[in-house]
Design an enzyme around this catalytic site. Structure first.
Site, PDB file in Angstrom:
ATOM      1  N   ILE B 131       0.839  -1.209   0.000  1.00 20.94           N
ATOM      2  CA  ILE B 131       0.000   0.000   0.000  1.00 20.94           C
ATOM      3  C   ILE B 131       0.864   1.245   0.000  1.00 20.94           C
ATOM      4  O   ILE B 131       1.724   1.396   0.858  1.00 20.94           O
ATOM      5  CB  ILE B 131      -0.911   0.041   1.252  1.00 20.94           C
ATOM      6  CG1 ILE B 131      -1.721  -1.246   1.373  1.00 20.94           C
ATOM      7  CG2 ILE B 131      -1.810   1.258   1.213  1.00 20.94           C
ATOM      8  CD1 ILE B 131      -2.466  -1.362   2.696  1.00 20.94           C
ATOM      9  N   GLU B 185       2.751 -17.380  11.150  1.00 21.25           N
ATOM     10  CA  GLU B 185       3.954 -18.184  11.323  1.00 21.25           C
ATOM     11  C   GLU B 185       3.741 -19.240  12.409  1.00 21.25           C
ATOM     12  O   GLU B 185       2.783 -19.170  13.175  1.00 21.25           O
ATOM     13  CB  GLU B 185       5.121 -17.271  11.682  1.00 21.25           C
ATOM     14  CG  GLU B 185       5.424 -16.318  10.524  1.00 21.25           C
ATOM     15  CD  GLU B 185       6.590 -15.402  10.829  1.00 21.25           C
ATOM     16  OE1 GLU B 185       7.629 -15.903  11.271  1.00 21.25           O
ATOM     17  OE2 GLU B 185       6.455 -14.193  10.606  1.00 21.25           O
ATOM     18  N   LYS B 200       4.791  -0.876  13.430  1.00 22.06           N
ATOM     19  CA  LYS B 200       4.318  -0.099  12.284  1.00 22.06           C
ATOM     20  C   LYS B 200       3.697   1.236  12.706  1.00 22.06           C
ATOM     21  O   LYS B 200       3.958   2.256  12.082  1.00 22.06           O
ATOM     22  CB  LYS B 200       3.326  -0.941  11.485  1.00 22.06           C
ATOM     23  CG  LYS B 200       4.019  -2.131  10.793  1.00 22.06           C
ATOM     24  CD  LYS B 200       3.011  -3.126  10.233  1.00 22.06           C
ATOM     25  CE  LYS B 200       3.685  -4.268   9.484  1.00 22.06           C
ATOM     26  NZ  LYS B 200       2.713  -5.330   9.133  1.00 22.06           N
ATOM     27  N   GLY B 298       2.768 -10.275   1.675  1.00 22.28           N
ATOM     28  CA  GLY B 298       2.746 -11.113   0.479  1.00 22.28           C
ATOM     29  C   GLY B 298       3.924 -10.782  -0.420  1.00 22.28           C
ATOM     30  O   GLY B 298       4.448  -9.674  -0.419  1.00 22.28           O
TER      31      GLY B 298
END
Lengths: 409, 409
Positions: B131, B185, B200, B298
């Site tokens: 993004i 994970e 973040k 991804g």
């Protein structure tokens, strides 16, 4: 210290002066230099404005003042905006604009002129108002081949469609509300007939594919034909009705482009973009889908984007920060009827039996004495139109034809 | 021709090589120069990879090769990533990374080192994956004072919450599904406990407010405590449960910051961000709200953002394109308990009468032998906690406390 002249002291021009003033400290910190308004050009005077002392009426004062490095063009239209922009760029001043009409019609020429003069022509505010869109498209998505852009690009029509849906009012009444609330102009043609959205999707297509597409060459259908029955079907079937500008890359390297009302499945992000807000979905071959959402118009949101460009130009004097589109390629934009959709169709004067003869894969929605409603299998709009012509020859009358934005689109 | 070295050939590193290769032509056109991968550093060999011939095992070959102008660090963590980044920047190479941990913990130092060496340290991919976010925040919104950032910043937890809502499965089962689908994970702690989202939101806060905020100083609550009853209340009341990172400017110039699950009203754009997608709402004092949506992780989406930074660095050699944050201000981040919310509370072991004594303005949701559910009036979380302590002293047991993201937040 960078000095700016604002051309046109209407809503956006006033917003630009206001943002530069209210956020002056942060803007100076982020630009590395103070940015001040030296002149405001307008035919009117503004004795009550805090910027009254800067209002002038003669553009040549700006063109001839070497202190003015950046010109903000918020006049709109082409009549004055075009020659002033040419003169400012030719005089070695960067020009920042929110003028989608001028960019869509003459952006290519003005970008070339800016480049020839070693200055910038920036227009983040021309599409999506305050929403960061052009710069992200040019920079952040530069690793992608853009395969599709689908956007709600006009706040006025989105407000009208939202009111039709949520309050059940007619198009005419929703338009009156929009006018009463200042969301639609006295002459709303450019909005409701899709011309404004068309200019914007053309600009996004130009930027993404490097060829100028003339708005006049783009199939453009507004929202004036939408009825309560269309809204009713959409509601029942889980769609939102949205006026979309779309450009889609074809396998042959050209693009399909159009502006038309669409049925958007409720789980798509842009189905949830309501009121005067804009939402733009961009698909790239690496990033998949990204969506940008925010206020596509309004004084301060639009000024936010204009001033961001002013800061960019001020920070990067002598550096080419402008977009680039390559040339005017008349055959680049293809016929919108080549795009493949499922379609929603409502006909009067025929039976379901007649429909299924022409459309063997159609899904029937309803049949009554008044009309037959159905959705088609995915096929080119052009093929659907040809079949509807056959039905029309048998006496059918088309009440509605809407494109459905499936996941495959 | 610009030559790149990729450090770490895991998912993202492979994606970067793939995007540079598959979109080579367009990238060259947009960069004004061809960009090729000269080395790939990994401890493993990749005999089956089309890039097998470029795999090396000695970082010094890269550091000492003046042909390599750009280093892509996709190792993750700090152990190797930190010293390699320091060496690459010191050797006059720009470094591009998707490594949120390193940026959140040492971004300030690495940005200063890049600047001292006349190169760039860019990390668009570190927040929000593909993004466009950091560059729009820095450039397109630069005319604004950012008043609030509220984001779904972690795809793993958003997938789990989406499954809990739509399929009615428990947290434990949804986590297992996420692991089976490769979205979580084997050790999911960093995701489900909120640490990833915390890094973040710290990066976004650092960038927006110019002060480094240490993740360790931020109140961070994950989603492991959420129950079926919480999801049930949310559904009934029209909320979506979302793990949000939030930073909010205070009147005193400091910020409130936290990571916690929130109840988000269904009509907010970010309430409709589902599955592994991320959505980030940014409010500025000119632009109002803008929202960015897309794939936060991804292979190719993350590579899309990394390669955009590579293009930026390649196009702008010698030009400072990096973010800037000023200093480490220990008192800059405030206590999350100062933030004002309506809260959803569920208690066992007490009566509605006891609740209304402590919370006279509470709205009762339900009362049964098992529990009392209510929502508070808007007040500081700290004040709610104090009142809950009083109830706890009377024998009440807290089952749930969730913040409600009202329009006022």
């Amino acid at each position: 210290m960078v000095k700016v002249a604002i051309l046109g002291f209407g809503t956006v021009g006033q917003g630009v002066a206001e943002v530069l003033s209210m956020n002056a400290e942060g803007i100076a910190a982020r630009s590395g230099t103070e940015i001040t308004v030296k002149y405001i050009l307008d035919i009117r005077d503004f004795p009550e404005s805090p910027f009254a002392d800067r209002v002038i009426h003669d553009f040549d004062i700006i063109a001839n003042d070497p202190e003015v490095e950046i010109v903000v063009e918020t006049i709109g239209g082409q009549r004055f905006a075009y020659p002033y922009t040419v003169k400012a760029l030719s005089a070695g001043k960067s020009v920042i604009t929110s003028n989608k009409e001028l960019v869509a019609e003459r952006g290519e020429e003005l970008l070339a002129l800016a480049r020839a003069n070693g200055v910038n022509y920036l227009f983040e505010a021309a599409v999506g108002g305050g929403i960061p869109l052009i710069r992200p498209l040019m920079q952040c998505l530069s690793a992608n081949e853009v395969t599709d852009i689908t956007g709600i690009l006009n706040g006025t029509t989105n407000y009208i469609l939202t009111r039709m849906k949520t309050a059940g009012v007619s198009f005419a009444d929703a338009l009156k509300e929009a006018q009463a609330n200042g969301y639609a102009e006295a002459d709303p043609t450019a909005d409701i007939e899709g011309h404004d959205a068309c200019r914007k999707i053309c600009i996004l297509a130009d930027l993404s594919y490097g060829h100028k597409i003339s708005p006049a060459a783009v199939y453009t259908e507004g929202i004036t034909g939408l009825s309560a029955q269309d809204m009713h079907f959409a509601d029942q079937a889980g769609y939102a009705v949205k006026l979309l500008g779309r450009v889609q890359r074809r396998a042959d390297g050209r693009v399909n482009i159009l502006v038309a009302p669409h049925l958007v499945p409720g789980d798509r992000m842009i189905a949830n973009v309501n009121d005067v807000f804009n939402g733009i979905s961009v698909r790239g071959n690496a990033v998949d889908e990204v969506v940008f959402y925010g206020r596509g118009a309004g004084k301060l949101p639009t000024a936010s984007a204009v001033v961001a460009d002013v800061i960019d130009a001020a920070k990067n004097r002598g550096i080419d920060r402008s977009a680039r589109w390559v040339d005017d390629a008349p055959d680049f934009a293809n016929n919108a009827n080549d795009m493949i959709y499922r379609h929603y169709v409502r006909l009067s004067g025929c039976t379901a039996l007649q429909v299924t003869k022409q459309f063997p894969d159609a899904v029937l929605v309803s049949e009554s004495a008044q009309c037959v409603e159905f959705t088609t299998a995915p096929e080119k709009t052009g093929e659907v139109l040809a079949k509807l012509d056959m039905l029309s020859a048998e006496g059918a009358h088309r009440q509605s034809l809407l494109r459905i934005l499936d996941e495959m689109n």
